[in-house]
Design a protein around this motif. Structure first.
Motif, mmCIF file in Angstrom:
data_model
loop_
_atom_site.group_PDB
_atom_site.id
_atom_site.type_symbol
_atom_site.label_atom_id
_atom_site.label_comp_id
_atom_site.label_asym_id
_atom_site.label_seq_id
_atom_site.Cartn_x
_atom_site.Cartn_y
_atom_site.Cartn_z
ATOM 1 N N ALA A 246 0.878 -1.413 0.084
ATOM 2 C CA ALA A 246 0.006 0.167 -0.084
ATOM 3 C C ALA A 246 0.979 1.355 -0.014
ATOM 4 C CB ALA A 246 -1.075 0.040 1.202
ATOM 5 N N GLY A 247 1.965 1.130 0.765
ATOM 6 C CA GLY A 247 2.724 2.454 0.852
ATOM 7 C C GLY A 247 3.572 2.619 -0.598
ATOM 8 N N LEU A 248 3.998 1.593 -0.866
ATOM 9 C CA LEU A 248 4.845 1.544 -2.363
ATOM 10 C C LEU A 248 3.896 2.103 -3.532
ATOM 11 C CD1 LEU A 248 7.385 0.906 -3.615
ATOM 12 C CD2 LEU A 248 6.527 -1.258 -4.184
ATOM 13 N N THR A 249 2.863 1.578 -3.528
ATOM 14 C CA THR A 249 1.883 1.929 -4.705
ATOM 15 C C THR A 249 0.967 3.215 -4.714
ATOM 16 O OG1 THR A 249 0.510 0.286 -4.249
ATOM 17 C CG2 THR A 249 2.233 -0.517 -5.366
ATOM 18 N N GLY A 250 0.717 3.221 -3.276
ATOM 19 C CA GLY A 250 -0.563 4.307 -2.943
ATOM 20 C C GLY A 250 -1.785 3.587 -3.015
ATOM 21 N N ASP A 251 -2.050 2.222 -3.241
ATOM 22 C CA ASP A 251 -3.009 1.518 -3.166
ATOM 23 C C ASP A 251 -3.688 1.438 -1.592
ATOM 24 O OD1 ASP A 251 -5.380 -0.141 -3.612
ATOM 25 O OD2 ASP A 251 -4.140 -1.613 -4.531
ATOM 26 N N PRO B 231 -17.765 -8.890 3.040
ATOM 27 C CA PRO B 231 -17.917 -10.338 2.598
ATOM 28 C C PRO B 231 -16.732 -11.122 2.881
ATOM 29 C CG PRO B 231 -18.902 -8.922 0.991
ATOM 30 C CD PRO B 231 -17.993 -8.031 1.760
ATOM 31 N N PHE B 232 -15.661 -10.560 3.087
ATOM 32 C CA PHE B 232 -14.454 -11.360 3.431
ATOM 33 C C PHE B 232 -14.427 -11.659 4.888
ATOM 34 C CE2 PHE B 232 -13.615 -9.020 -0.656
ATOM 35 C CZ PHE B 232 -13.637 -9.961 -1.557
ATOM 36 N N GLY B 233 -14.977 -10.691 5.528
ATOM 37 C CA GLY B 233 -14.719 -10.983 7.043
ATOM 38 C C GLY B 233 -13.426 -10.547 7.495
ATOM 39 N N GLU B 234 -12.495 -10.066 6.675
ATOM 40 C CA GLU B 234 -10.929 -9.855 7.219
ATOM 41 C C GLU B 234 -10.258 -9.016 6.247
ATOM 42 O OE1 GLU B 234 -8.335 -13.430 7.652
ATOM 43 O OE2 GLU B 234 -9.958 -14.437 7.265
ATOM 44 N N ARG B 235 -9.115 -8.705 6.364
ATOM 45 C CA ARG B 235 -8.408 -8.127 5.547
ATOM 46 C C ARG B 235 -7.991 -8.838 4.059
ATOM 47 N NH1 ARG B 235 -3.681 -6.084 8.891
ATOM 48 N NH2 ARG B 235 -2.991 -4.978 6.904
ATOM 49 N N ILE B 236 -7.777 -8.471 3.110
ATOM 50 C CA ILE B 236 -7.372 -9.185 1.930
ATOM 51 C C ILE B 236 -6.153 -8.532 1.316
ATOM 52 C CG2 ILE B 236 -9.666 -10.355 1.877
ATOM 53 C CD1 ILE B 236 -9.726 -8.578 -0.767
ATOM 54 N N ALA B 237 -5.459 -9.653 0.521
ATOM 55 C CA ALA B 237 -4.235 -8.832 -0.160
ATOM 56 C C ALA B 237 -4.809 -8.185 -1.379
ATOM 57 C CB ALA B 237 -3.425 -10.023 -0.739
ATOM 58 N N HIS B 238 -4.199 -7.093 -1.801
ATOM 59 C CA HIS B 238 -4.395 -6.394 -3.242
ATOM 60 C C HIS B 238 -4.147 -7.244 -4.327
ATOM 61 C CE1 HIS B 238 -2.670 -3.464 -0.345
ATOM 62 N NE2 HIS B 238 -3.048 -2.717 -0.783
ATOM 63 N N GLY B 239 -5.046 -7.172 -5.142
ATOM 64 C CA GLY B 239 -4.883 -8.112 -6.438
ATOM 65 C C GLY B 239 -3.507 -7.960 -7.219
ATOM 66 N N GLY C 49 3.688 -8.027 -20.691
ATOM 67 C CA GLY C 49 2.212 -7.666 -19.926
ATOM 68 C C GLY C 49 1.344 -8.797 -19.548
ATOM 69 N N PHE C 50 0.369 -8.421 -19.289
ATOM 70 C CA PHE C 50 -0.714 -9.235 -18.654
ATOM 71 C C PHE C 50 -1.659 -9.452 -19.485
ATOM 72 C CE2 PHE C 50 0.429 -7.946 -14.170
ATOM 73 C CZ PHE C 50 1.059 -9.293 -13.624
ATOM 74 N N ASP C 51 -2.526 -10.587 -19.729
ATOM 75 C CA ASP C 51 -3.781 -10.837 -20.494
ATOM 76 C C ASP C 51 -4.512 -11.484 -19.496
ATOM 77 O OD1 ASP C 51 -3.308 -9.369 -22.878
ATOM 78 O OD2 ASP C 51 -1.812 -11.110 -23.380
ATOM 79 N N THR C 52 -5.953 -11.173 -19.519
ATOM 80 C CA THR C 52 -6.947 -12.106 -18.869
ATOM 81 C C THR C 52 -6.760 -12.407 -17.457
ATOM 82 O OG1 THR C 52 -6.059 -14.045 -19.625
ATOM 83 C CG2 THR C 52 -7.763 -12.992 -21.146
ATOM 84 N N LEU C 53 -6.450 -11.333 -16.765
ATOM 85 C CA LEU C 53 -6.136 -11.431 -15.372
ATOM 86 C C LEU C 53 -7.422 -11.738 -14.407
ATOM 87 C CD1 LEU C 53 -3.573 -10.267 -13.082
ATOM 88 C CD2 LEU C 53 -5.720 -9.362 -12.325
ATOM 89 N N ARG C 54 -7.758 -12.472 -13.763
ATOM 90 C CA ARG C 54 -8.848 -12.808 -13.091
ATOM 91 C C ARG C 54 -8.569 -13.057 -11.440
ATOM 92 N NH1 ARG C 54 -10.399 -10.340 -16.531
ATOM 93 N NH2 ARG C 54 -11.793 -11.068 -18.343
ATOM 94 N N ALA C 55 -9.065 -12.397 -10.505
ATOM 95 C CA ALA C 55 -9.011 -12.640 -9.209
ATOM 96 C C ALA C 55 -10.324 -13.865 -8.895
ATOM 97 C CB ALA C 55 -9.496 -11.684 -8.253
ATOM 98 N N LYS C 56 -9.775 -15.047 -8.485
ATOM 99 C CA LYS C 56 -10.931 -16.015 -8.263
ATOM 100 C C LYS C 56 -11.362 -16.168 -6.854
ATOM 101 C CE LYS C 56 -10.483 -17.595 -12.359
ATOM 102 N NZ LYS C 56 -11.685 -17.915 -13.383
ATOM 103 N N LYS C 57 -10.321 -15.851 -5.823
ATOM 104 C CA LYS C 57 -10.621 -16.068 -4.314
ATOM 105 C C LYS C 57 -9.652 -15.215 -3.798
ATOM 106 C CE LYS C 57 -11.816 -21.070 -3.830
ATOM 107 N NZ LYS C 57 -13.127 -20.976 -2.990
ATOM 108 N N PRO C 58 -10.180 -14.608 -2.387
ATOM 109 C CA PRO C 58 -9.298 -13.493 -1.670
ATOM 110 C C PRO C 58 -7.973 -14.402 -1.203
ATOM 111 C CG PRO C 58 -11.147 -14.360 -0.562
ATOM 112 C CD PRO C 58 -11.426 -14.817 -1.944
ATOM 113 N N VAL C 59 -7.130 -13.627 -1.200
ATOM 114 C CA VAL C 59 -5.799 -14.061 -0.226
ATOM 115 C C VAL C 59 -5.737 -13.269 0.669
ATOM 116 C CG1 VAL C 59 -3.376 -14.063 -0.489
ATOM 117 C CG2 VAL C 59 -4.609 -14.479 -2.827
#
Length: 169
Positions: free
Chosen positions: A49-54, A69-77, A102-112
């Protein structure tokens, strides 16, 4: 001389093992590379978060995240995708990469979640020569898996890779 023997040199105290050199020709479509794992910590989320400003509350604010819905903190995609790329780099297979495409078709399937251990599985989906002499393209399909072997993210990523100077078409 075997492939392994060609990557060893002798020293006065024994052998010195060198990292393998995988050129474009050395990996074929369908080959799979698996990385080691990384356990995600609070420090990773705060640093990212500090490095990217996210700076988004469900990554950094435990009270807020408890009500999601996650009930706790999750990692940034993007953190998860970057870790997967980094873990593949550590395998040594990509030492001859000239450029990341580069990336193509990036999909987050479950929280980390904090405490999850993630690893990358990359399968070579396509290889093709390029018009630039001495290079080819690798396109990998990535799966990022957690410690329960659940897929948490998928994406495709391409690399421009050096060709073996002794193996020209």
């Amino acid at each position: 001389m075997s492939f392994i023997d060609s990557h060893r040199t002798s020293t006065a105290t024994g052998r010195r093992l060198q990292a393998p050199e995988y050129f474009w020709e050395d990996i074929r479509t369908g080959d799979t590379i698996e990385s080691s794992g990384l356990t995600v910590t609070d420090a990773h989320l705060v640093s990212w978060a500090g490095l990217t400003g996210d700076i988004v509350e469900f990554h950094l604010n435990a009270e807020y995240a408890a009500g999601t819905p996650f009930g706790e903190r999750i990692a940034h995609g993007p953190f998860t995708a970057s870790v997967a790329l980094g873990l593949l780099t550590q395998t040594g297979y990509v030492r001859k990469v000239v450029a990341w495409l580069g990336f193509d078709t990036l999909r987050a399937k479950k929280p980390v979640l904090i405490g999850d251990t993630i690893r990358a599985r990359a399968t070579l989906a396509e290889t093709r020569p390029t018009s630039k002499p001495g290079t080819g393209v690798w396109s990998f399909e990535y799966e990022v898996l957690n410690q329960r072997d659940e897929t948490v993210m998928t994406f495709t990523s391409g690399f421009l890779v050096a060709r073996d100077p002794g193996d020209r078409d």
